[in-house]
Design a protein around this motif. Structure first.
Motif, PDB file in Angstrom:
ATOM      1  N   UNK A  77      10.121  -5.147   6.561  1.00  0.00           N
ATOM      2  CA  UNK A  77      11.001  -4.460   5.616  1.00  0.00           C
ATOM      3  C   UNK A  77      11.147  -5.257   4.320  1.00  0.00           C
ATOM      4  N   UNK A  78      11.193  -6.567   4.434  1.00  0.00           N
ATOM      5  CA  UNK A  78      11.265  -7.388   3.220  1.00  0.00           C
ATOM      6  C   UNK A  78      10.017  -7.176   2.348  1.00  0.00           C
ATOM      7  N   UNK A  79       8.876  -7.053   3.007  1.00  0.00           N
ATOM      8  CA  UNK A  79       7.631  -6.825   2.262  1.00  0.00           C
ATOM      9  C   UNK A  79       7.655  -5.462   1.570  1.00  0.00           C
ATOM     10  N   UNK A  80       8.212  -4.453   2.247  1.00  0.00           N
ATOM     11  CA  UNK A  80       8.331  -3.125   1.642  1.00  0.00           C
ATOM     12  C   UNK A  80       9.273  -3.171   0.445  1.00  0.00           C
ATOM     13  N   UNK A  81      10.387  -3.865   0.615  1.00  0.00           N
ATOM     14  CA  UNK A  81      11.342  -4.012  -0.497  1.00  0.00           C
ATOM     15  C   UNK A  81      10.679  -4.681  -1.693  1.00  0.00           C
ATOM     16  N   UNK A  82       9.978  -5.780  -1.449  1.00  0.00           N
ATOM     17  CA  UNK A  82       9.361  -6.532  -2.537  1.00  0.00           C
ATOM     18  C   UNK A  82       8.294  -5.699  -3.254  1.00  0.00           C
ATOM     19  N   UNK A  83       7.510  -4.966  -2.469  1.00  0.00           N
ATOM     20  CA  UNK A  83       6.472  -4.120  -3.083  1.00  0.00           C
ATOM     21  C   UNK A  83       7.122  -3.045  -3.954  1.00  0.00           C
ATOM     22  N   UNK A  84       8.191  -2.427  -3.449  1.00  0.00           N
ATOM     23  CA  UNK A  84       8.842  -1.345  -4.179  1.00  0.00           C
ATOM     24  C   UNK A  84       9.430  -1.841  -5.498  1.00  0.00           C
ATOM     25  N   UNK A  85      10.035  -2.999  -5.488  1.00  0.00           N
ATOM     26  CA  UNK A  85      10.632  -3.525  -6.720  1.00  0.00           C
ATOM     27  C   UNK A  85       9.558  -3.976  -7.707  1.00  0.00           C
ATOM     28  N   UNK A  86       8.475  -4.533  -7.189  1.00  0.00           N
ATOM     29  CA  UNK A  86       7.392  -4.995  -8.058  1.00  0.00           C
ATOM     30  C   UNK A  86       6.649  -3.818  -8.690  1.00  0.00           C
ATOM     31  N   UNK A  87       6.500  -2.741  -7.913  1.00  0.00           N
ATOM     32  CA  UNK A  87       5.754  -1.571  -8.398  1.00  0.00           C
ATOM     33  C   UNK A  87       6.723  -0.400  -8.584  1.00  0.00           C
ATOM     34  N   UNK A  88       7.761  -0.657  -9.311  1.00  0.00           N
ATOM     35  CA  UNK A  88       8.853   0.307  -9.417  1.00  0.00           C
ATOM     36  C   UNK A  88       8.407   1.647 -10.014  1.00  0.00           C
ATOM     37  N   UNK A  89       7.463   1.606 -10.919  1.00  0.00           N
ATOM     38  CA  UNK A  89       7.053   2.837 -11.591  1.00  0.00           C
ATOM     39  C   UNK A  89       6.089   3.677 -10.752  1.00  0.00           C
ATOM     40  N   UNK A  90       5.634   3.156  -9.640  1.00  0.00           N
ATOM     41  CA  UNK A  90       4.768   3.943  -8.775  1.00  0.00           C
ATOM     42  C   UNK A  90       5.589   4.986  -8.034  1.00  0.00           C
ATOM     43  N   UNK A  91       5.200   6.246  -8.188  1.00  0.00           N
ATOM     44  CA  UNK A  91       5.932   7.328  -7.519  1.00  0.00           C
ATOM     45  C   UNK A  91       4.975   8.149  -6.673  1.00  0.00           C
ATOM     46  N   UNK A  92       4.108   7.445  -5.965  1.00  0.00           N
ATOM     47  CA  UNK A  92       3.180   8.113  -5.064  1.00  0.00           C
ATOM     48  C   UNK A  92       3.865   8.553  -3.786  1.00  0.00           C
ATOM     49  N   UNK A  93       3.094   9.057  -2.835  1.00  0.00           N
ATOM     50  CA  UNK A  93       3.680   9.603  -1.606  1.00  0.00           C
ATOM     51  C   UNK A  93       4.398   8.570  -0.737  1.00  0.00           C
ATOM     52  N   UNK A  94       4.111   7.287  -0.943  1.00  0.00           N
ATOM     53  CA  UNK A  94       4.749   6.263  -0.114  1.00  0.00           C
ATOM     54  C   UNK A  94       6.036   5.717  -0.714  1.00  0.00           C
ATOM     55  N   UNK A  95       6.342   6.139  -1.952  1.00  0.00           N
ATOM     56  CA  UNK A  95       7.542   5.610  -2.601  1.00  0.00           C
ATOM     57  C   UNK A  95       8.813   5.985  -1.832  1.00  0.00           C
ATOM     58  N   UNK A  96       8.802   7.139  -1.192  1.00  0.00           N
ATOM     59  CA  UNK A  96       9.957   7.600  -0.415  1.00  0.00           C
ATOM     60  C   UNK A  96      10.364   6.563   0.626  1.00  0.00           C
ATOM     61  N   UNK A  97       9.368   5.906   1.237  1.00  0.00           N
ATOM     62  CA  UNK A  97       9.662   4.940   2.295  1.00  0.00           C
ATOM     63  C   UNK A  97      10.199   3.629   1.722  1.00  0.00           C
ATOM     64  N   UNK A  98       9.831   3.363   0.472  1.00  0.00           N
ATOM     65  CA  UNK A  98      10.476   2.250  -0.206  1.00  0.00           C
ATOM     66  C   UNK A  98      11.956   2.522  -0.376  1.00  0.00           C
ATOM     67  N   UNK A  99      12.299   3.777  -0.693  1.00  0.00           N
ATOM     68  CA  UNK A  99      13.701   4.156  -0.822  1.00  0.00           C
ATOM     69  C   UNK A  99      14.447   4.027   0.494  1.00  0.00           C
TER      70      UNK A  99
END
Length: 376
Positions: free
Chosen positions: A319-341
């Protein structure tokens, strides 16, 4: 060519012909002939086309231009044109419309002039006209014609489209492309059983054709036969090409579906194996791994599995890795962004999660159902 007309010798003719070096030489001859026709010099057009390579449109134009001055040769030219294969014949010039109309009137029992007229109309955006001409070609024995008519009939006559795609298979069943069109149309109609039946047969006939195998994998997935889909996908050998990412997306989707099946049976370890497999980029699928692949969907479910296994440390690390990826790639709004949320929300970053949910596309229904089921 004007030099040849002034001095009609073999050397001059060879000099002229030697300048035409493209992959469709007959089109050069036809384009030059149109010039002579437009300026009222049909005799020069005839001389030119008599020296052109043998090709359907060349022969029909010659027959048309000779119909009054040399009717016997005209009939012979038209007979020759009707006997030539329509393969890779794509007339498009507006000047050819009256020529093919004349040919259709001269050979009312032959479907080919109607087909050629339909192609010209289609090329001019006159779809209704193309359909009208194609409707008069039921006696055709040429599979690409039925593919073309089937394509044009999808919206206004779906039953005819299906019949035409089937007819193409009957005429040229050794060609994988006709099967490709038939299976694709069953997919578009949402007829899952028929799609699987036809794709299974086609996969047996063409075990090395990637588009056919991809159809077969999709058909298996659509009916929930996820393990079979994964097995079929393992046999695909796709060369690298632009767009190969679609095949990898299918690969990931397939192994995610198998993982969700495992989760549904409480096989958390087996699910982890499948989720990890879904993150790979197998060489046989023709897609290289990106520098930082987005695997947040798989990581979300893998963290759930680790929780169920009792490995909380591993789950938190994921989960920490998912959080870090989401914050680093904040502008990415692909199909996996929902799981970052989802992960940000779980970790207490609710404002960030809401911001992400506003623009992130919702997962597919079966994925969303699994989120709700396993997040309880």
């Amino acid at each position: 060519f004007e030099g040849y007309l002034l001095e009609p010798t073999a050397a001059r003719l060879a000099e002229f012909k030697g300048l035409i070096r493209n992959e469709l030489p007959h089109e050069t001859y036809l384009e030059m002939a149109m010039f002579y026709v437009r300026i009222g010099r049909p005799e020069e057009a005839v001389t030119l086309l008599r020296n052109a390579p043998e090709q359907v449109e060349v022969e029909i134009w010659l027959a048309y231009l000779l119909k009054d001055s040399a009717p016997q040769e005209s009939r012979a030219r038209l007979d020759r044109a009707m006997g030539l294969s329509p393969l890779l014949v794509f007339p498009f010039r507006e000047e050819s419309i009256p020529v093919f109309e004349w040919a259709a009137a001269a050979r009312p029992l032959d479907w080919k002039p109607m087909y050629y007229l339909g192609l010209i109309m289609w090329g001019k955006g006159r779809i209704d006209g193309a359909r009208a001409f194609f409707a008069r070609c039921d006696d055709a024995d040429f599979a690409p014609f039925f593919l073309a008519r089937g394509y044009l009939s999808k919206e206004n006559a779906p039953d005819r489209a299906l019949a035409d795609f089937r007819r193409a298979v009957e005429l040229d069943g050794r060609n994988w492309r006709v099967w490709h069109n038939l299976i694709g149309y069953f997919e578009a109609l949402g007829q899952k059983g028929e799609t699987l039946e036809v794709s299974t047969k086609a996969a047996g006939l063409f075990p090395e054709e990637v588009p056919i195998l991809v159809h077969h994998v999709k058909a298996l997935l659509a009916l929930g036969r996820n393990d079979d889909a994964a097995s079929a996908l393992a046999g695909v050998r796709a060369l690298p090409y632009e767009g190969a990412s679609d095949i990898h997306a299918l690969y990931a989707r397939t192994h995610i579906a198998v993982a969700l099946d495992r989760m549904g049976r409480g096989d958390w370890g087996g699910a982890v194996d499948e989720l990890e497999k879904s993150k790979l980029y197998p060489e046989n699928l023709g897609t290289g791994a990106p520098f930082e692949p987005d695997t947040r969907l798989q990581d979300f479910f893998e963290a759930v599995c680790q929780d169920r296994i009792g490995n909380r440390v591993k789950a938190d690390a994921i989960r920490n890795a998912v959080r870090d990826y989401s914050l680093k790639h904040w502008d990415e709004r692909g199909p996996n962004a929902y799981f970052g949320g989802l992960v940000l929300e779980r970790m207490g970053k609710k404002a960030k999660a809401r911001e992400l949910f506003k623009t992130a596309p919702a997962p597919e229904p079966e994925i969303l159902a699994a989120v709700r089921k396993f997040s309880r």
